[in-house]
Design an enzyme around this catalytic site. Sequence first.
Site, mmCIF file in Angstrom:
data_model
loop_
_atom_site.group_PDB
_atom_site.id
_atom_site.type_symbol
_atom_site.label_atom_id
_atom_site.label_comp_id
_atom_site.label_asym_id
_atom_site.label_seq_id
_atom_site.Cartn_x
_atom_site.Cartn_y
_atom_site.Cartn_z
ATOM 1 N N VAL A 1 0.823 -1.210 0.000
ATOM 2 C CA VAL A 1 0.000 0.000 0.000
ATOM 3 C C VAL A 1 0.859 1.263 0.000
ATOM 4 C CG1 VAL A 1 -1.621 1.334 1.407
ATOM 5 C CG2 VAL A 1 -2.037 -1.085 0.983
ATOM 6 N N PHE B 1 -8.434 0.907 -0.994
ATOM 7 C CA PHE B 1 -9.216 -0.182 -1.589
ATOM 8 C C PHE B 1 -8.494 -0.859 -2.755
ATOM 9 C CE2 PHE B 1 -12.204 2.805 0.325
ATOM 10 C CZ PHE B 1 -12.944 1.962 1.145
ATOM 11 N N LEU B 2 -7.212 -0.563 -2.938
ATOM 12 C CA LEU B 2 -6.511 -1.149 -4.098
ATOM 13 C C LEU B 2 -6.469 -2.665 -4.000
ATOM 14 C CD1 LEU B 2 -3.478 -2.220 -3.155
ATOM 15 C CD2 LEU B 2 -2.960 0.192 -3.237
ATOM 16 N N LYS B 3 -6.371 -3.312 -5.177
ATOM 17 C CA LYS B 3 -6.245 -4.759 -5.235
ATOM 18 C C LYS B 3 -4.822 -5.097 -5.630
ATOM 19 C CE LYS B 3 -9.314 -5.189 -8.613
ATOM 20 N NZ LYS B 3 -9.758 -3.822 -8.819
ATOM 21 N N ASN C 1 -14.556 -5.282 2.518
ATOM 22 C CA ASN C 1 -13.846 -6.564 2.413
ATOM 23 C C ASN C 1 -14.695 -7.730 2.909
ATOM 24 O OD1 ASN C 1 -11.650 -5.569 1.155
ATOM 25 N ND2 ASN C 1 -10.225 -5.818 2.849
ATOM 26 N N CYS D 1 -5.438 -9.426 3.257
ATOM 27 C CA CYS D 1 -6.543 -8.565 3.684
ATOM 28 C C CYS D 1 -7.812 -9.308 4.076
ATOM 29 C CB CYS D 1 -6.852 -7.551 2.591
ATOM 30 S SG CYS D 1 -5.509 -6.385 2.361
HETATM 31 N N1 LIG Z 1 -1.974 -5.345 0.574
HETATM 32 C C1 LIG Z 1 -3.137 -4.907 0.157
HETATM 33 O O1 LIG Z 1 -3.641 -5.287 -0.893
HETATM 34 C C2 LIG Z 1 -3.911 -3.896 0.972
HETATM 35 C C3 LIG Z 1 -5.004 -3.237 0.390
HETATM 36 C C4 LIG Z 1 -5.705 -2.314 1.144
HETATM 37 C C5 LIG Z 1 -5.331 -2.064 2.451
HETATM 38 N N2 LIG Z 1 -4.286 -2.730 3.007
HETATM 39 C C6 LIG Z 1 -3.907 -2.415 4.377
HETATM 40 O O2 LIG Z 1 -2.794 -1.536 4.341
HETATM 41 C C7 LIG Z 1 -1.899 -1.810 5.424
HETATM 42 C C8 LIG Z 1 -0.523 -2.143 4.893
HETATM 43 O O3 LIG Z 1 -0.611 -3.322 4.119
HETATM 44 P P1 LIG Z 1 0.612 -3.833 3.210
HETATM 45 O O4 LIG Z 1 0.118 -5.048 2.519
HETATM 46 O O5 LIG Z 1 1.155 -2.694 2.445
HETATM 47 O O6 LIG Z 1 1.640 -4.227 4.395
HETATM 48 P P2 LIG Z 1 3.162 -4.702 4.263
HETATM 49 O O7 LIG Z 1 3.376 -5.623 5.394
HETATM 50 O O8 LIG Z 1 3.434 -5.148 2.869
HETATM 51 O O9 LIG Z 1 4.001 -3.372 4.510
HETATM 52 C C9 LIG Z 1 4.067 -2.680 5.718
HETATM 53 C C10 LIG Z 1 5.426 -1.993 5.799
HETATM 54 O O10 LIG Z 1 5.454 -1.142 6.949
HETATM 55 C C11 LIG Z 1 6.766 -1.170 7.501
HETATM 56 N N3 LIG Z 1 6.707 -0.660 8.879
HETATM 57 C C12 LIG Z 1 6.159 -1.230 9.975
HETATM 58 N N4 LIG Z 1 6.294 -0.407 11.038
HETATM 59 C C13 LIG Z 1 6.924 0.712 10.606
HETATM 60 C C14 LIG Z 1 7.322 1.932 11.234
HETATM 61 N N5 LIG Z 1 7.100 2.168 12.528
HETATM 62 N N6 LIG Z 1 7.963 2.847 10.489
HETATM 63 C C15 LIG Z 1 8.192 2.634 9.171
HETATM 64 N N7 LIG Z 1 7.825 1.496 8.526
HETATM 65 C C16 LIG Z 1 7.191 0.554 9.238
HETATM 66 C C17 LIG Z 1 7.175 -2.623 7.372
HETATM 67 O O11 LIG Z 1 8.566 -2.782 7.441
HETATM 68 C C18 LIG Z 1 6.598 -2.957 5.961
HETATM 69 O O12 LIG Z 1 7.557 -2.711 4.954
HETATM 70 C C19 LIG Z 1 -2.565 -2.925 6.221
HETATM 71 O O13 LIG Z 1 -3.324 -2.373 7.235
HETATM 72 C C20 LIG Z 1 -3.461 -3.596 5.199
HETATM 73 O O14 LIG Z 1 -4.554 -4.237 5.782
HETATM 74 C C21 LIG Z 1 -3.562 -3.618 2.287
#
Ligand SMILES: NC(=O)c1ccc[n+]([C@@H]2O[C@H](COP(=O)([O-])OP(=O)(O)OC[C@H]3O[C@@H](n4cnc5c(N)ncnc54)[C@H](O)[C@@H]3O)[C@@H](O)[C@H]2O)c1
Length: 437
Positions: free
Chosen positions: A11, A150-152, A209, A261
């Site tokens: 994200v 909301f990205l996929k 979701n 997710c």
């Molecule tokens: N992946 C998806 O498709 C998606 C879509 C919509 C929403 N989300 C939501 O978005 C959020 C992130 O998801 P993601 O898939 O990108 O997670 P991810 O685990 O891929 O990435 C999270 C990143 O945050 C970093 N991080 C953690 N604590 C930190 C801090 N204190 N300072 C700096 N960096 C820090 C981690 O090292 C990691 O690189 C989640 O809440 C998820 O539910 C994800």
Amino acid sequence: MNLCVIGTGYVGLVAGTCFAESGNDVICVDIDERKIADLRSGKVPIYEPGLEELIRRNMADGRLRFTSDLATAVKEGMVCFIAVGTPSDIDGSADVRMVLQAAADIARTMPGYRIIVLKSTVPVGTADQVRETMAEYTVHPFDVVSNPEFLKEGAAVEDFMKPDRVVIGGNSERALSLIKELYAPFVRTENPILVMDNRSAEMTKYAANAFLATRISFINQVANLCEKVGADVAEVRRGIGFDRRIGHYFLFPGVGYGGSCFPKDVRAMIRTAEETGMNFSLLREVEAVNERQKYLLVEKVHARFGADLRGRKFAIWGLAFKPRTDDLREAPALVIVEALLKAGAEIAVHDPEALGRARELFGERVSYHRVNYDALSGADALLIVTEWNEFRRPDFSRMRPIMKTPIIFDGRNLYEPAVMQQEGFLYYPIGRVPVVQ
Ligand SMILES: NC(=O)c1ccc[n+]([C@@H]2O[C@H](COP(=O)([O-])OP(=O)(O)OC[C@H]3O[C@@H](n4cnc5c(N)ncnc54)[C@H](O)[C@@H]3O)[C@@H](O)[C@H]2O)c1
């Protein structure tokens, strides 16, 4: 606008890059120093179509930078997006510790007014928690805006650039109008920016979701019933999908939903309800159906080959939880591979993007194949677990002779049973009449 994005996962990296692409100066922060070093040297840690090119271009133009020093980023970025992970805690609730930690870190270092935008998926009430946490560490004014994403995965850049809608929640006119301005370039086709309160914005993400997960579990159970009564779920799906109240999306039966997710968000919503004394029984069943569905292909394999799979070899095409990503988090393939290994089978896997991550999980317990046909050599059967486009029209005449027996268990209904019969395969789809001889 000067922005800082905390967390460079699926994200944060996509959001930061797309904001840079629309002309903002963006500095992305991550505590994972290796990730930052990789990004700085032009190596993109995740696979997401179109992302690498955008990162390169915006880095070259100086609009996109990466750092592990949060203080520098917060000093420069007037708007700070928090996009860190919110994994499931042991009780199923979303663990927001990383969000609160990031908020505290911002508060400690911010030199003046800042807008904190919560992009992570967070339970209702988190924006208030963030306000309380930050107030402990700073005397400067700030606003907290909820802005669920909301990205996929697999289409993340496209989704971010052309969102169906943008949801922003908050109580500060100043902050909300700034965030609206930031999103204006992405909604030029009149898709709406919906402004609401923080709690409703937080709930919107979970409701979206949970609803999509419900559709998947629903059609999976319809498919399972179709198998029992000799109906064809592909026809049924078309039959209901043309009803505009229902639509065609998210009605493809398969081996269950996975990813980072849906599973955790469904669990978190169940838990949020529980905390208020409400039993969200519908979602409990959505989750239970999904857990069972992950074993469906394994059950079909056992029905065909018996309980003991020693001496049998199975090829798996597709490991990622969906196509066009290398993400294996909660992927049904993990359950399938483990169950087949446990029954003594030899496993040969192929995935166009996820082999590297798979190796970290399975080590030497399975064999890895860059070319899909190579996994088939001597296989008793092929299991299709992810619907990558490249699996849709394989060369069946090339597959048949290299397999020990021409059998396909198709967890994604990629082929027509009649065609498979002509091609000389035994074919086990989901919710459709199989080709058994
Ligand atoms: N992946 C998806 O498709 C998606 C879509 C919509 C929403 N989300 C939501 O978005 C959020 C992130 O998801 P993601 O898939 O990108 O997670 P991810 O685990 O891929 O990435 C999270 C990143 O945050 C970093 N991080 C953690 N604590 C930190 C801090 N204190 N300072 C700096 N960096 C820090 C981690 O090292 C990691 O690189 C989640 O809440 C998820 O539910 C994800």
